[in-house]
Motif scaffolding. Structure first.
Motif, PDB file in Angstrom:
ATOM      1  N   ILE A  11       0.838  -1.208   0.000  1.00  0.00           N
ATOM      2  CA  ILE A  11       0.000   0.000   0.000  1.00  0.00           C
ATOM      3  C   ILE A  11       0.873   1.258   0.000  1.00  0.00           C
ATOM      4  O   ILE A  11       0.625   2.195  -0.761  1.00  0.00           O
ATOM      5  CB  ILE A  11      -0.970  -0.005   1.198  1.00  0.00           C
ATOM      6  N   ILE A  12       1.904   1.267   0.825  1.00  0.00           N
ATOM      7  CA  ILE A  12       2.806   2.421   0.880  1.00  0.00           C
ATOM      8  C   ILE A  12       3.511   2.613  -0.461  1.00  0.00           C
ATOM      9  O   ILE A  12       3.629   3.736  -0.961  1.00  0.00           O
ATOM     10  CB  ILE A  12       3.823   2.268   2.031  1.00  0.00           C
ATOM     11  N   SER A  13       3.948   1.534  -1.070  1.00  0.00           N
ATOM     12  CA  SER A  13       4.614   1.622  -2.378  1.00  0.00           C
ATOM     13  C   SER A  13       3.670   2.145  -3.452  1.00  0.00           C
ATOM     14  O   SER A  13       4.054   2.963  -4.288  1.00  0.00           O
ATOM     15  CB  SER A  13       5.160   0.251  -2.793  1.00  0.00           C
ATOM     16  N   ALA A  14       2.424   1.686  -3.429  1.00  0.00           N
ATOM     17  CA  ALA A  14       1.441   2.152  -4.415  1.00  0.00           C
ATOM     18  C   ALA A  14       1.159   3.635  -4.225  1.00  0.00           C
ATOM     19  O   ALA A  14       1.062   4.388  -5.203  1.00  0.00           O
ATOM     20  CB  ALA A  14       0.154   1.342  -4.303  1.00  0.00           C
ATOM     21  N   LEU A  15       1.029   4.095  -2.986  1.00  0.00           N
ATOM     22  CA  LEU A  15       0.806   5.518  -2.721  1.00  0.00           C
ATOM     23  C   LEU A  15       1.981   6.352  -3.206  1.00  0.00           C
ATOM     24  O   LEU A  15       1.813   7.430  -3.765  1.00  0.00           O
ATOM     25  CB  LEU A  15       0.560   5.761  -1.235  1.00  0.00           C
ATOM     26  N   TYR A  16       3.190   5.851  -3.003  1.00  0.00           N
ATOM     27  CA  TYR A  16       4.373   6.569  -3.452  1.00  0.00           C
ATOM     28  C   TYR A  16       4.384   6.700  -4.969  1.00  0.00           C
ATOM     29  O   TYR A  16       4.736   7.742  -5.514  1.00  0.00           O
ATOM     30  CB  TYR A  16       5.635   5.859  -2.968  1.00  0.00           C
ATOM     31  N   LEU A  17       3.986   5.653  -5.666  1.00  0.00           N
ATOM     32  CA  LEU A  17       3.924   5.710  -7.132  1.00  0.00           C
ATOM     33  C   LEU A  17       2.871   6.695  -7.616  1.00  0.00           C
ATOM     34  O   LEU A  17       3.050   7.381  -8.621  1.00  0.00           O
ATOM     35  CB  LEU A  17       3.641   4.328  -7.708  1.00  0.00           C
ATOM     36  N   VAL A  18       1.747   6.777  -6.912  1.00  0.00           N
ATOM     37  CA  VAL A  18       0.667   7.681  -7.315  1.00  0.00           C
ATOM     38  C   VAL A  18       1.006   9.126  -6.971  1.00  0.00           C
ATOM     39  O   VAL A  18       0.875  10.022  -7.804  1.00  0.00           O
ATOM     40  CB  VAL A  18      -0.665   7.271  -6.637  1.00  0.00           C
ATOM     41  N   VAL A  19       1.438   9.366  -5.759  1.00  0.00           N
ATOM     42  CA  VAL A  19       1.705  10.729  -5.289  1.00  0.00           C
ATOM     43  C   VAL A  19       3.051  11.235  -5.795  1.00  0.00           C
ATOM     44  O   VAL A  19       3.184  12.390  -6.166  1.00  0.00           O
ATOM     45  CB  VAL A  19       1.650  10.780  -3.739  1.00  0.00           C
TER      46      VAL A  19
END
Length: 114
Positions: A11-19
């Protein structure tokens, strides 16, 4: 437990990719650094110019020089105790030059001692 850790990391990795990061909002040349806030937002973007001094341990302090409204595309340089900002805000005025006196700024070794 490992499954929960994997899910949280995913989840943290996905948020980093989006933001993404804010690395594009920072620029530095010599001792002058610029942070631009609210880039691409609906609000008003602001540029914060600061004088950066780094001690022998790598810690730094920022001393504010100027806060300017949106400049559009800009470059900056330091020449003879003057910060020279060349900018074009695409308002039809063409390239403009904004000089700012920075003769009162400098790195003092004593300012890092506590």
């Amino acid at each position: 437990m490992a499954g929960i850790q994997f899910i949280v990391l995913a989840i943290i990795s996905a948020l980093y990719l989006v933001v993404g990061t804010q690395a594009d909002d920072y620029r530095q040349q010599g001792n002058i650094s610029v942070y631009t806030s609210d880039v691409g937002a609906f609000g008003k973007a602001t540029h914060y110019f600061s004088y950066q001094c780094t001690d022998k341990n790598g810690f730094y302090t920022l001393t504010p020089i100027a806060t300017l409204d949106w400049l559009g595309s800009f470059t900056f340089s330091e020449k003879a105790n003057t910060l020279i900002i060349k900018h074009d805000d695409h308002s039809g005025k063409g390239e403009q030059i904004k000089p700012i006196d920075i003769s009162g700024f400098g790195c003092n070794v004593l300012s890092f001692k506590r």
